[in-house]
Design an enzyme around this catalytic site. Sequence first.
Site, PDB file in Angstrom:
ATOM      1  N   CYS A  58      26.847   3.891  23.238  1.00 58.79           N
ATOM      2  CA  CYS A  58      27.163   5.059  24.055  1.00 58.79           C
ATOM      3  C   CYS A  58      26.002   6.040  24.173  1.00 58.79           C
ATOM      4  O   CYS A  58      26.200   7.212  24.513  1.00 58.79           O
ATOM      5  CB  CYS A  58      28.386   5.777  23.493  1.00 58.79           C
ATOM      6  SG  CYS A  58      29.879   4.756  23.450  1.00 58.79           S
ATOM      7  N   CYS A  67      37.901   5.525  20.399  1.00 53.61           N
ATOM      8  CA  CYS A  67      36.876   4.972  19.516  1.00 53.61           C
ATOM      9  C   CYS A  67      36.293   6.065  18.622  1.00 53.61           C
ATOM     10  O   CYS A  67      36.123   5.869  17.419  1.00 53.61           O
ATOM     11  CB  CYS A  67      35.783   4.306  20.346  1.00 53.61           C
ATOM     12  SG  CYS A  67      34.557   3.420  19.364  1.00 53.61           S
ATOM     13  N   CYS A  68      35.990   7.223  19.218  1.00 62.29           N
ATOM     14  CA  CYS A  68      35.460   8.338  18.433  1.00 62.29           C
ATOM     15  C   CYS A  68      36.477   8.828  17.408  1.00 62.29           C
ATOM     16  O   CYS A  68      36.116   9.171  16.276  1.00 62.29           O
ATOM     17  CB  CYS A  68      35.065   9.494  19.360  1.00 62.29           C
ATOM     18  SG  CYS A  68      33.549   9.210  20.292  1.00 62.29           S
ATOM     19  N   CYS A 124      26.025   6.842  18.804  1.00 57.43           N
ATOM     20  CA  CYS A 124      26.240   5.412  18.601  1.00 57.43           C
ATOM     21  C   CYS A 124      25.452   4.609  19.632  1.00 57.43           C
ATOM     22  O   CYS A 124      25.279   5.040  20.779  1.00 57.43           O
ATOM     23  CB  CYS A 124      27.727   5.080  18.716  1.00 57.43           C
ATOM     24  SG  CYS A 124      28.715   5.738  17.352  1.00 57.43           S
ATOM     25  N   CYS A 127      32.382  14.234  20.773  1.00 60.54           N
ATOM     26  CA  CYS A 127      33.007  13.171  19.995  1.00 60.54           C
ATOM     27  C   CYS A 127      34.309  13.612  19.350  1.00 60.54           C
ATOM     28  O   CYS A 127      35.004  12.799  18.752  1.00 60.54           O
ATOM     29  CB  CYS A 127      32.046  12.647  18.925  1.00 60.54           C
ATOM     30  SG  CYS A 127      31.584  13.873  17.696  1.00 60.54           S
TER      31      CYS A 127
END
Length: 262
Positions: A225, A139-140, A222, A248
């Site tokens: 998270c 995702c990062c 985010c 990240c």
Amino acid sequence: MRPETRPFGKDAEARPVGDPDRAAELRARVEALNARFRHHGATAVLRAVLTERVAGDIAMVSSFGAESVALLHLVAMVDRATPVLFLDTAMLFPETLVYQQDVAEKLGLRDVRVLRADAAEIARQDPYGALHLRDPDACCALRKTVPLEDALAGFDGWITGRKRYQSQGRATLDFFEYEEATGRIKVNPLVHWAPGDVRTYMDENRLPRHPLVAQGYPSIGCRPCTDKVADGEDPRAGRWRGQNKDECGIHFVNGRATRGAS
């Protein structure tokens, strides 16, 4: 994607990023810059970077997080036209988006570039917005690392807010470092600052605070998270809580993602 050739500075001859002679030259440049500024502070470094262009064409990368406004203010005092790259992951707190606009306006930043992941890639890799649940690293990479690398393709280096106190892996950071993986120079003007220095600078210059800090978020990423942090916990304890992850992926040393603030 990053071009295969990119010059150092506008007048430099373009050579492959992996060219050993080019890498040796940049490592030597970084060593010389660190020697030159060993006894100087953040403002002197920024003036050299933004006015003398000692690191070539440069951008600043900012999360507009809990402490970001201090470095943004320093940069604005030297050159308000400095490109500032801000990653909008589409998963940020609404407060961060409002704060980003407020700070940019207050400081008179003239070139804030909002970066977002490619819509087609989001649809392909994360159509339901749940990738962070099963693979936070992916995702990062999708929402941060790839868009940032694309945006930095035209620059020789970038300014970060990293500091030695933030982690053991950063304890030996210098003002300038050569990023082997990308062939860029990273500039860390606040590397010698302590936590109290940041707070004092923000107080003395009456800089606006991120509203979530007062609500128990000393480190802000985010929304899915990032948790609140209890008294006595590490300030970054709320980032990716309960997972074997604390970075990240946007910072690299010797081709590997380094741990620390994003």
